[in-house]
Scaffold this motif. Structure first.
Motif, PDB file in Angstrom:
ATOM      1  N   LEU A  44      -8.526  -9.871  -4.751  1.00 14.15           N
ATOM      2  CA  LEU A  44      -7.190  -9.810  -4.079  1.00 14.15           C
ATOM      3  C   LEU A  44      -6.481  -8.710  -4.792  1.00 14.15           C
ATOM      4  N   GLY A  45      -6.089  -8.592  -5.892  1.00 11.48           N
ATOM      5  CA  GLY A  45      -5.533  -7.560  -6.541  1.00 11.48           C
ATOM      6  C   GLY A  45      -5.676  -6.189  -6.429  1.00 11.48           C
ATOM      7  N   LEU A  46      -7.352  -5.965  -6.534  1.00  9.86           N
ATOM      8  CA  LEU A  46      -7.682  -4.617  -6.116  1.00  9.86           C
ATOM      9  C   LEU A  46      -7.585  -4.392  -4.693  1.00  9.86           C
ATOM     10  N   ALA A  47      -7.508  -5.225  -3.714  1.00  5.97           N
ATOM     11  CA  ALA A  47      -7.378  -4.793  -2.380  1.00  5.97           C
ATOM     12  C   ALA A  47      -5.686  -4.451  -2.285  1.00  5.97           C
ATOM     13  N   VAL A  48      -4.900  -5.203  -2.486  1.00  6.78           N
ATOM     14  CA  VAL A  48      -3.297  -4.965  -2.749  1.00  6.78           C
ATOM     15  C   VAL A  48      -3.103  -3.635  -3.292  1.00  6.78           C
ATOM     16  N   PHE A  49      -3.796  -3.337  -4.607  1.00  9.28           N
ATOM     17  CA  PHE A  49      -3.482  -2.084  -5.203  1.00  9.28           C
ATOM     18  C   PHE A  49      -4.041  -0.814  -4.470  1.00  9.28           C
ATOM     19  N   SER A  50      -5.160  -1.014  -3.866  1.00  9.89           N
ATOM     20  CA  SER A  50      -5.908   0.207  -3.231  1.00  9.89           C
ATOM     21  C   SER A  50      -4.913   0.402  -1.700  1.00  9.89           C
ATOM     22  N   SER A  51      -4.626  -0.717  -1.146  1.00  4.80           N
ATOM     23  CA  SER A  51      -3.734  -0.490   0.195  1.00  4.80           C
ATOM     24  C   SER A  51      -2.456   0.361  -0.404  1.00  4.80           C
ATOM     25  N   PHE A  52      -1.709  -0.033  -1.615  1.00  2.32           N
ATOM     26  CA  PHE A  52      -0.758   0.476  -2.205  1.00  2.32           C
ATOM     27  C   PHE A  52      -0.920   2.116  -2.336  1.00  2.32           C
ATOM     28  N   LEU A  53      -2.126   2.483  -2.809  1.00  4.40           N
ATOM     29  CA  LEU A  53      -2.430   3.836  -3.351  1.00  4.40           C
ATOM     30  C   LEU A  53      -2.731   4.633  -1.999  1.00  4.40           C
ATOM     31  N   ILE A  54      -3.311   4.027  -0.932  1.00  3.30           N
ATOM     32  CA  ILE A  54      -3.479   4.750   0.295  1.00  3.30           C
ATOM     33  C   ILE A  54      -2.238   4.849   1.135  1.00  3.30           C
ATOM     34  N   GLY A  55      -1.409   3.794   1.298  1.00  6.81           N
ATOM     35  CA  GLY A  55      -0.026   4.174   1.760  1.00  6.81           C
ATOM     36  C   GLY A  55       0.680   5.210   1.175  1.00  6.81           C
ATOM     37  N   SER A  56       0.847   5.033  -0.183  1.00  2.69           N
ATOM     38  CA  SER A  56       1.508   5.922  -0.856  1.00  2.69           C
ATOM     39  C   SER A  56       1.073   7.554  -0.709  1.00  2.69           C
ATOM     40  N   TRP A  65       2.512  17.861  -1.347  1.00  2.00           N
ATOM     41  CA  TRP A  65       1.401  17.355  -0.447  1.00  2.00           C
ATOM     42  C   TRP A  65      -0.094  17.145  -1.537  1.00  2.00           C
ATOM     43  N   TRP A  66      -0.078  18.071  -2.436  1.00  3.72           N
ATOM     44  CA  TRP A  66      -1.041  17.793  -3.278  1.00  3.72           C
ATOM     45  C   TRP A  66      -0.939  16.495  -4.078  1.00  3.72           C
ATOM     46  N   ALA A  67       0.066  15.830  -4.383  1.00  5.90           N
ATOM     47  CA  ALA A  67       0.034  14.623  -4.961  1.00  5.90           C
ATOM     48  C   ALA A  67      -0.204  13.555  -4.211  1.00  5.90           C
ATOM     49  N   GLY A  68       0.054  13.744  -2.776  1.00  3.60           N
ATOM     50  CA  GLY A  68      -0.483  12.598  -1.886  1.00  3.60           C
ATOM     51  C   GLY A  68      -1.896  12.865  -1.878  1.00  3.60           C
ATOM     52  N   LEU A  69      -2.588  14.133  -1.910  1.00  6.24           N
ATOM     53  CA  LEU A  69      -3.830  14.015  -1.578  1.00  6.24           C
ATOM     54  C   LEU A  69      -4.657  13.371  -2.679  1.00  6.24           C
ATOM     55  N   LEU A  70      -4.112  13.761  -4.096  1.00  2.24           N
ATOM     56  CA  LEU A  70      -4.934  13.149  -5.015  1.00  2.24           C
ATOM     57  C   LEU A  70      -4.668  11.611  -5.430  1.00  2.24           C
ATOM     58  N   THR A  71      -3.702  11.106  -4.614  1.00  2.00           N
ATOM     59  CA  THR A  71      -3.433   9.618  -4.987  1.00  2.00           C
ATOM     60  C   THR A  71      -4.276   8.708  -4.491  1.00  2.00           C
TER      61      THR A  71
END
Length: 102
Positions: free
Chosen positions: A51-63, A96-102
């Motif tokens: 669950l923690g990994l799913a929430v964290f990955s969702s945060f990274l994708i949204g960011s 834009w690059w920061a978003g791509l690398l996130t």
């Protein structure tokens, strides 16, 4: 005892099981036992880790999406050509690059 037939590509072997005695030491072949800390961790906290990994990955994708969008909007504010119109100015923007690398 029981007979077991094992087949490979080039050989066929018949084995006979003489007894079904279980060794006293229940250590597996790779040297880990069933009571290892990894197994206990997965059994006790596996759901919460997932669950923690799913929430964290969702945060990274949204960011990532938000940062890339802000970089594209900054480009439009500066008067650059939009990416949809054939412009490549966003490639020079660090946001834009920061978003791509996130």
């Amino acid at each position: 005892g029981s007979l077991i037939t094992l087949s490979c590509l080039s050989h066929r072997v018949v084995c006979q099981v003489i007894s079904s005695a279980v060794p006293a030491d229940s250590v597996q072949e790779n040297g880990t036992s069933d009571s290892s800390w990894i197994t206990r961790l997965e059994n006790n906290y596996g759901f919460y880790i997932g669950l923690g990994l799913a929430v964290f990955s969702s945060f990274l994708i949204g960011s990532s999406i938000i940062l890339k969008k802000k970089g594209l909007l900054r480009l439009v504010e500066k008067g650059g050509t939009r990416a949809g119109d054939g412009g490549h100015g966003y490639l020079k923007d660090w946001l834009w690059w920061a978003g791509l690398l996130t």
